[in-house]
Design a protein around this motif. Structure first.
Motif, PDB file in Angstrom:
ATOM      1  N   GLN A 260      41.733  42.516  26.040  1.00 18.38           N
ATOM      2  CA  GLN A 260      42.454  42.001  27.202  1.00 18.38           C
ATOM      3  C   GLN A 260      43.847  41.532  26.788  1.00 18.38           C
ATOM      4  O   GLN A 260      44.017  40.883  25.756  1.00 18.38           O
ATOM      5  CB  GLN A 260      41.676  40.836  27.808  1.00 18.38           C
ATOM      6  CG  GLN A 260      42.298  40.261  29.065  1.00 18.38           C
ATOM      7  CD  GLN A 260      41.470  39.160  29.692  1.00 18.38           C
ATOM      8  OE1 GLN A 260      41.949  38.467  30.589  1.00 18.38           O
ATOM      9  NE2 GLN A 260      40.239  38.993  29.225  1.00 18.38           N
ATOM     10  N   GLY A 261      44.846  41.874  27.607  1.00 20.70           N
ATOM     11  CA  GLY A 261      46.208  41.443  27.326  1.00 20.70           C
ATOM     12  C   GLY A 261      46.889  42.320  26.290  1.00 20.70           C
ATOM     13  O   GLY A 261      46.391  43.379  25.909  1.00 20.70           O
TER      14      GLY A 261
ATOM     15  N   SER B  49      48.925  48.445  32.180  1.00 25.22           N
ATOM     16  CA  SER B  49      48.767  47.515  33.291  1.00 25.22           C
ATOM     17  C   SER B  49      47.725  48.101  34.244  1.00 25.22           C
ATOM     18  O   SER B  49      47.698  49.307  34.479  1.00 25.22           O
ATOM     19  CB  SER B  49      50.093  47.315  34.023  1.00 25.22           C
ATOM     20  OG  SER B  49      51.031  46.675  33.186  1.00 25.22           O
TER      21      SER B  49
ATOM     22  N   SER C 183      42.191  42.348  39.089  1.00 27.12           N
ATOM     23  CA  SER C 183      42.618  40.982  39.375  1.00 27.12           C
ATOM     24  C   SER C 183      41.390  40.151  39.715  1.00 27.12           C
ATOM     25  O   SER C 183      40.512  40.582  40.476  1.00 27.12           O
ATOM     26  CB  SER C 183      43.605  40.959  40.552  1.00 27.12           C
ATOM     27  OG  SER C 183      44.771  41.705  40.249  1.00 27.12           O
TER      28      SER C 183
ATOM     29  N   LYS D 148      39.975  35.665  39.603  1.00 27.73           N
ATOM     30  CA  LYS D 148      40.300  34.262  39.332  1.00 27.73           C
ATOM     31  C   LYS D 148      41.819  34.093  39.436  1.00 27.73           C
ATOM     32  O   LYS D 148      42.432  34.470  40.417  1.00 27.73           O
ATOM     33  CB  LYS D 148      39.742  33.841  37.987  1.00 27.73           C
ATOM     34  CG  LYS D 148      38.219  33.917  37.912  1.00 27.73           C
ATOM     35  CD  LYS D 148      37.693  33.475  36.547  1.00 27.73           C
ATOM     36  CE  LYS D 148      36.185  33.574  36.490  1.00 27.73           C
ATOM     37  NZ  LYS D 148      35.636  33.217  35.169  1.00 27.73           N
ATOM     38  N   GLU D 149      42.445  33.543  38.393  1.00 25.37           N
ATOM     39  CA  GLU D 149      43.897  33.343  38.422  1.00 25.37           C
ATOM     40  C   GLU D 149      44.652  34.506  37.809  1.00 25.37           C
ATOM     41  O   GLU D 149      45.892  34.477  37.703  1.00 25.37           O
ATOM     42  CB  GLU D 149      44.267  32.040  37.687  1.00 25.37           C
ATOM     43  CG  GLU D 149      44.198  32.089  36.176  1.00 25.37           C
ATOM     44  CD  GLU D 149      42.770  32.048  35.611  1.00 25.37           C
ATOM     45  OE1 GLU D 149      42.631  32.104  34.378  1.00 25.37           O
ATOM     46  OE2 GLU D 149      41.813  31.941  36.405  1.00 25.37           O
ATOM     47  N   LYS D 150      43.938  35.549  37.395  1.00 22.59           N
ATOM     48  CA  LYS D 150      44.567  36.665  36.694  1.00 22.59           C
ATOM     49  C   LYS D 150      44.881  37.816  37.653  1.00 22.59           C
ATOM     50  O   LYS D 150      44.060  38.155  38.505  1.00 22.59           O
ATOM     51  CB  LYS D 150      43.648  37.165  35.579  1.00 22.59           C
ATOM     52  CG  LYS D 150      43.320  36.093  34.551  1.00 22.59           C
ATOM     53  CD  LYS D 150      42.352  36.606  33.494  1.00 22.59           C
ATOM     54  CE  LYS D 150      42.020  35.519  32.481  1.00 22.59           C
ATOM     55  NZ  LYS D 150      41.074  35.988  31.444  1.00 22.59           N
ATOM     56  N   GLU D 151      46.061  38.408  37.488  1.00 22.30           N
ATOM     57  CA  GLU D 151      46.465  39.528  38.326  1.00 22.30           C
ATOM     58  C   GLU D 151      46.939  40.685  37.451  1.00 22.30           C
ATOM     59  O   GLU D 151      47.638  40.480  36.454  1.00 22.30           O
ATOM     60  CB  GLU D 151      47.592  39.109  39.276  1.00 22.30           C
ATOM     61  CG  GLU D 151      47.162  38.069  40.308  1.00 22.30           C
ATOM     62  CD  GLU D 151      48.257  37.758  41.299  1.00 22.30           C
ATOM     63  OE1 GLU D 151      49.337  38.372  41.192  1.00 22.30           O
ATOM     64  OE2 GLU D 151      48.023  36.914  42.194  1.00 22.30           O
TER      65      GLU D 151
ATOM     66  N   VAL E 208      45.548  42.653  35.270  1.00 22.40           N
ATOM     67  CA  VAL E 208      45.210  42.385  33.869  1.00 22.40           C
ATOM     68  C   VAL E 208      45.617  43.572  32.996  1.00 22.40           C
ATOM     69  O   VAL E 208      45.380  44.732  33.341  1.00 22.40           O
ATOM     70  CB  VAL E 208      43.693  42.135  33.733  1.00 22.40           C
ATOM     71  CG1 VAL E 208      43.278  42.047  32.268  1.00 22.40           C
ATOM     72  CG2 VAL E 208      43.312  40.859  34.474  1.00 22.40           C
TER      73      VAL E 208
ATOM     74  N   HIS F 163      42.595  34.545  23.339  1.00 21.29           N
ATOM     75  CA  HIS F 163      42.570  34.990  24.732  1.00 21.29           C
ATOM     76  C   HIS F 163      42.871  36.477  24.878  1.00 21.29           C
ATOM     77  O   HIS F 163      43.414  36.909  25.899  1.00 21.29           O
ATOM     78  CB  HIS F 163      43.553  34.157  25.567  1.00 21.29           C
ATOM     79  CG  HIS F 163      43.366  32.678  25.423  1.00 21.29           C
ATOM     80  ND1 HIS F 163      42.251  32.020  25.902  1.00 21.29           N
ATOM     81  CD2 HIS F 163      44.142  31.733  24.816  1.00 21.29           C
ATOM     82  CE1 HIS F 163      42.339  30.737  25.600  1.00 21.29           C
ATOM     83  NE2 HIS F 163      43.471  30.532  24.938  1.00 21.29           N
ATOM     84  N   ASN F 164      42.518  37.224  23.857  1.00 21.60           N
ATOM     85  CA  ASN F 164      42.605  38.693  23.903  1.00 21.60           C
ATOM     86  C   ASN F 164      41.205  39.261  23.709  1.00 21.60           C
ATOM     87  O   ASN F 164      40.966  40.093  22.839  1.00 21.60           O
ATOM     88  CB  ASN F 164      43.548  39.237  22.837  1.00 21.60           C
ATOM     89  CG  ASN F 164      44.984  38.815  23.028  1.00 21.60           C
ATOM     90  OD1 ASN F 164      45.550  38.127  22.190  1.00 21.60           O
ATOM     91  ND2 ASN F 164      45.588  39.212  24.132  1.00 21.60           N
TER      92      ASN F 164
ATOM     93  N   ASP G 265      35.131  37.857  27.800  1.00 19.08           N
ATOM     94  CA  ASP G 265      35.380  37.525  29.196  1.00 19.08           C
ATOM     95  C   ASP G 265      34.307  38.218  30.034  1.00 19.08           C
ATOM     96  O   ASP G 265      34.379  39.412  30.318  1.00 19.08           O
ATOM     97  CB  ASP G 265      36.778  38.015  29.590  1.00 19.08           C
ATOM     98  CG  ASP G 265      37.192  37.599  30.997  1.00 19.08           C
ATOM     99  OD1 ASP G 265      36.313  37.567  31.886  1.00 19.08           O
ATOM    100  OD2 ASP G 265      38.389  37.337  31.211  1.00 19.08           O
TER     101      ASP G 265
END
Length: 237
Positions: free
Chosen positions: A92-93, A127, A131, A133-136, A138, A163-164, A174
């Motif tokens: 992620q990310g 990209s 999307s 929770k607060e993530k858009e 991702v 956080h990856n 996640d």
């Protein structure tokens, strides 16, 4: 279950381990459960010694040997960091390039931590339209990973700490993202693959390098979600 042999001689065998296959038997498995050392033993007709760790959920290159003497030599090579290990993961990310060096726990449900070092290089970032929770939108990235130590779940812990999270990691990752991806693609696996091993042969001293092709699922998931791409290096699946 068929096991793909990459290389074999009288001393050792290198195979491409399938995902979700334990390397050896444990007390929690049914008596008739498949595991790698048994399958390779049946395939070769030889007694099999395991000389390094590869989690059951991780696919890819692993070396097994046929005698206690060679097992001792190979174990020392891993302990002395004379074996170069390379992995690929979908995370992620966009972690970029660098080194994770935070301490990691040494086993499940333990609070005891030891130093660990993991180098990484981002090869492709997409990209997505994911999307929650607060993530858009991702981002998902294909990364090359070179662990310099060999702790329990080291790669998975290091990427989660930063956080990856590795896609499909049901222990450190996640969980919402994992569910979304598996529902969309019907692919359920840990996106971590042991891509190559490099070492000197424990008997002949010959320099050896072995590779296992990147699983097709990695490219399928990245291509499925890609709405735009920031590509550093393309790797075909």
């Amino acid at each position: 279950m068929e096991i793909k042999a990459i290389y074999q001689d009288e001393h050792l065998i290198v195979v491409d381990k399938p995902v979700d296959l334990p390397v050896h038997k444990n007390d929690f498995m049914p008596n008739d459960a498949a595991y790698l050392t048994k399958l390779v033993g049946d395939m070769t007709g030889k007694w099999i010694y395991n000389v390094h760790r590869l989690d059951s959920k991780t696919s890819g290159v692993i070396v097994l040997v046929f005698s206690s003497e060679v097992a001792h030599e190979m174990t020392l090579k891993f302990e002395r960091k004379e074996v170069v290990k390379t992995y690929h993961a979908v995370v992620q990310g966009n972690p970029g390039n660098g080194i994770f060096d935070k301490k990691v726990v040494v086993k499940k449900k333990s609070k005891f931590k030891k130093p660990a070092s993991t180098r990484y290089e981002t090869l492709r970032t997409v990209s997505t339209n994911l999307s929650y929770k607060e993530k858009e939108q991702v981002e998902l990235s294909l990364v090359k990973v070179m662990p310099e130590t060999g702790r329990w779940h080291q790669i998975r812990q290091h990427f989660a700490q930063n956080h990856n999270d590795i896609l499909g990691d049901s222990h450190h990752g996640d969980f919402t993202l994992n569910k979304l991806v598996s529902a969309d693609t019907d692919i359920r696996r840990l996106f971590l693959h042991a891509s190559s091993l490099e070492f000197q042969h424990p008997v002949s001293g010959e320099a050896l390098r072995f590779e296992a092709e990147l699983p097709q699922e990695f490219k399928v998931v990245l291509d499925h979600y890609c709405i735009s791409t920031d590509t550093t290096t393309e790797i075909s699946g």
